[in-house]
Design an enzyme around this catalytic site. Structure first.
Site: not given
Ligand code: BGC
Ligand code: NOJ
Length: 811
Positions: A482-484, A499
């Site tokens: 989950n990049d967020c 990021q």
């Protein structure tokens, strides 16, 4: 509401109106030269890298929507129209766009003139073919003028959109016969040029945009088209374009066919120029000679179709529901190949300049296409692994042209390394190519510092072991899948990237998702060590895995589901104790896929919780309740309005994790129900709500808490492609390649009677018929291969080139 239909026989989606709820696109090209093309002929072409070698210009997020493409205009008396409706936008008497595998076809009819355009890129050359066919179906003679149009991009797409002080002075072209050559910057360091030709004489041409368009006209009404002729303009700076103008007189019933070529050529440094300083056109001319006739074009199209047939033909389903068969036989394999090719770089949501090839993304893409093109999978695995660091960490992305890690993004996404284990083991199971493990692969692209691919996998494994937090769970780094979920970012500056900003040292925040991944893919690694007779390595690995399981048991279970993470302060994320974001999908999927809690009922409980709190009509949302405000300790996830993207959107990529998890606990009905909620062919009838293409997955569908639940965004390039294909074929239909044979282990809705799959595996053709006479969900009672009973549920490896009939009886 629908805007077209599936033509399964031709493997096409047929669009019946140009006014779809969003541009519906297709991809052309399969090696180095590519195009994106919408259902109104919008889009662009590039060579290898959509950022660094962009041939034609596209204007993202423009008005009107989908601006610029490879266009044709027909002037018939005072009326001007386009076979693809755009750019002229005159109402057509009829319109059709067929997106097929690697080609798109348009047919527009107006006032008794039928104009068809076929676009495709042949498998062996860097050239886009556009075959235009015009038929006079009226009963009077027609005097028509045809115009082509492309606008050149000055190669570097980012520079092209930003550096006007230079670029408006650099544009250069050459024209010879019916061919327009684009050679901006060729005079200095570029050894490549592009060309746009037609296999017939022309009446006039333009290469200067202003001359063609008029300064204040737009693409719908270029001045030259209105006038009925071009002015043979030669671009010097400003904006070079290429437009051919051809007059034709067609008797009733008469037909004209023209072949346009849009090509890319690279010359050797020593042979760049002719004696008179013009560009060396030999290669372009060879391509024009090769594709000079309609017959050759037809043959190249047949070859392309044949190539796709061979790919999708590796696995074919026959089943009573055509929606599932068309997904399995056409659109799953197609989208999986496309996401492999383009990673997350170029679509109508990815600008082609932002993101290169993602370490985690591309490793996951492998599982969707390895059976169709194992050589490409092998190369991709080596390319990805070559960007890995010595400590097992990884660059998050690399640039396709250079194949080098992207320094601007860097690393520290702590899930990244583990995906290399998934891709490599899946590759070996499919191919039996154990030798890949012995390949010498560099670290950080340094060819003086190599190790075997096996060693890379080991470093991946130990990167997790060496980066554990205080609960014994893996440190998350900048983010995991989950990049967020940016637990070390702590940004209150809108100019920071979520990021790449790490304001805290990353020594605290832990991820239960990575813990589940470690148990699952770590076990794959340990198993592999065992198969390779590396006993000590296997034992050591299993010990680490056992410890991780204990850590999850002690600190990763929340009572009714798995926790998601611990933040920098050691507070729980995804817990009943939280006010918002109480339950997350990812850790439920991965912990259960890893088998955690399957025996003691926690897995089933976690999945029931998913069903209760996260599942909705349009799919399973990522987390709930959504974050209603920005939390600095959580990062980007809380930046999105509720119901969108990672903040409780239906992030389709992780839905198959739950489907697979459901098959682990034997719940075939639920697994398939989740599958059908998000699968294109099953939701075609709500295309008006869904908006994006009804033949491919989108990254996200707005969740139940969104303003417009069910509305999708970011179609095509998503991990959903590979994962949903993997989930349906390997876990629901249950055809699972393994190291020493194909395992047959379906988990289906109990009311199904069965299905048949033909599967090519290591050069052997298996026709596998699954029968379900007792109407169960899971469990192979009998396996019969060529009439003889086989113990267990693995079809053994048989002789290359042979064909076998397999019957699996559930019960
Ligand atoms: C998106 C993520 C994406 C990331 C990559 C974020 O804004 O929400 O889905 O992976 O950007 O840069
Ligand atoms: C899209 C990215 O490409 C992928 O790597 C990531 O896992 C998801 N977004 C979720 O954030």
């Amino acid at each position: 509401m629908k805007f077209g239909f599936f033509d399964d026989v031709n493997r096409e989606y047929v669009i019946e109106t140009p006014k779809t709820p969003f541009p519906w696109i297709n991809y052309l090209g399969s090696n180095d030269f590519y195009s994106i093309i919408s259902n109104t002929a919008g889009g662009y072409s590039f060579y290898k890298d959509a950022r660094l070698r962009r041939l034609t210009r596209y204007r993202y997020n423009n008005i009107p929507l989908d601006t610029n493409g490879k266009y044709f205009y027909i002037k018939d008396g005072s009326e001007v129209w386009s076979p693809s409706w755009k750019p002229a936008q005159a109402e057509l008497d009829s319109y059709e766009c067929r997106h097929g595998l690697g080609y798109s076809k348009f047919k527009g009819v107006k006032n008794g003139v039928e104009a068809s355009v076929l676009y495709f890129i042949p498998s062996s050359d860097n050239v886009e073919i556009q075959r235009v066919t015009i038929v006079n179906s009226s009963d009077s003679v027609k005097e028509l003028t045809l115009f082509s149009f492309v606008e050149w991009c000055l190669w570097n797409a980012l520079d092209d959109m930003t550096n006007f002080q230079r670029n408006l002075s650099t544009g250069e072209v050459e024209v010879e016969g019916s061919t327009i050559y684009h050679k901006t910057e060729y005079r200095e360091r570029r050894n490549h040029y592009a060309f746009y030709s037609v296999n017939a004489s022309i009446d006039s041409y333009d290469t200067d945009r202003e001359a063609f368009m008029g300064l204040y006209n737009d693409l719908s009404n270029p001045q030259a088209v209105e006038l009925g002729r071009c002015s043979n303009s030669e671009a010097h700076g400003w904006s070079p374009i290429a437009s051919h103008c051809k007059n034709m007189t067609l008797k009733p019933g008469e037909k004209v066919e023209l072949v346009f070529l849009l090509g890319y050529v690279e010359n050797e440094q020593y042979s760049k120029f002719n004696d008179d300083g013009t560009i060396n056109k030999a290669q372009a001319k060879a391509l024009m000679a090769k594709y000079g006739t309609s017959e050759v074009v037809e043959a190249a199209l047949a070859e392309l179709k044949h190539g796709w047939e061979a790919k999708v033909g590796k696995m074919q389903l026959s089943f009573s529901d055509e929606r599932l068969t068309r997904m399995m036989n056409i659109w799953h394999p197609y989208q999986s190949m496309i996401t492999y090719q383009f990673s997350r770089s170029a679509s109508f949501f990815e600008s082609g300049i932002g993101r290169g090839i993602g370490f985690r993304d591309s490793n996951q893409d492998i599982i969707g296409f390895v059976h169709m093109d194992p050589e490409k999978a092998r190369q991709r695995i080596i390319d990805i692994a070559s960007t890995q660091f010595e400590d097992g960490g990884a660059y998050h992305q690399y640039q396709p042209l250079t194949k080098r890690g992207n320094n601007d993004i860097g690393g520290n996404f702590n899930d990244d390394p583990l995906w290399l284990i998934l891709s490599t083991t899946t590759y070996i199971k499919e191919t039996g190519d154990w030798a890949i493990l012995d390949e010498q692969v560099p670290f950080d692209n340094d060819t003086d510092n190599c190790a075997t691919l096996f060693e890379h996998l080991k470093r991946s494994f130990y990167h997790v072991v060496n980066n554990l937090g205080e609960h014994g769970l893996p440190l998350i780094g900048r983010a995991d899948w989950n990049d967020c979920l940016n637990l070390n970012c702590f940004s209150n500056n809108p100019d920071d990237s979520f990021q790449t900003t790490e304001n805290l040292d990353g020594k605290n925040a832990e991820s239960v998702l990575i813990a589940g991944m470690f148990v699952l893919y770590g076990s794959e690694f340990a198993h592999l060590c065992g198969l390779l007779s590396k006993k000590e390595e296997a034992t050591a690995a299993y010990e680490h895995i056992a410890k991780m399981k204990q850590a999850v048991d002690a600190h990763g279970w929340d009572g009714e589901w798995f926790l998601r993470a611990y933040d920098h302060f050691g507070s729980k994320i995804g817990s009943k104790e939280c006010e918002e974001g109480r339950i997350f999908i990812e850790s439920q999927g991965f912990c259960v896929m890893a088998g955690i809690g399957v025996e003691d009922g926690r897995a089933a409980k976690a999945l029931d919780s998913v069903n209760e709190h996260l599942a909705c009509e349009y799919g399973i949302v990522l987390q709930n309740p959504p974050y209603s405000k920005y939390y600095m300790n959580l990062g980007e996830i809380s930046s999105y309005p509720p119901g969108y993207k990672e903040n409780a959107g239906i992030f389709c990529h992780n839905n198959p994790w739950i489907m697979i998890a459901e098959t682990k606990v034997g719940n075939g009905s639920r697994a398939f129900d989740y599958y059908s909620r998000i699968t294109p062919a099953y939701i075609e009838h709500i295309s008006d709500l869904h908006r994006t293409e009804p033949y491919v997955y989108s990254q996200m569908i707005a969740g139940k808490d969104a303003y417009r639940p069910g509305e999708a965004k970011n179609s095509w390039l998503t991990g959903t492609a590979a994962w949903n294909y993997y989930a349906i074929s390997q876990y629901i239909l249950g055809i699972q390649p393994d190291y020493y044979g194909i395992k047959v282990d379906p988990c289906i809705p109990s009311e199904w009677d069965g299905f048949t799959i033909t599967r090519e595996y290591r050069g052997v053709k298996y026709q596998i018929e699954v029968q379900n006479p007792s109407h169960v969900s899971k469990g192979v009672k009998q396996l019969i291969v060529d009439g003889s009973m086989v113990e267990g549920n693995v079809v053994p490896l048989l002789e290359k080139g042979s064909t076998h009939i397999v019957r699996a009886i559930l019960g």
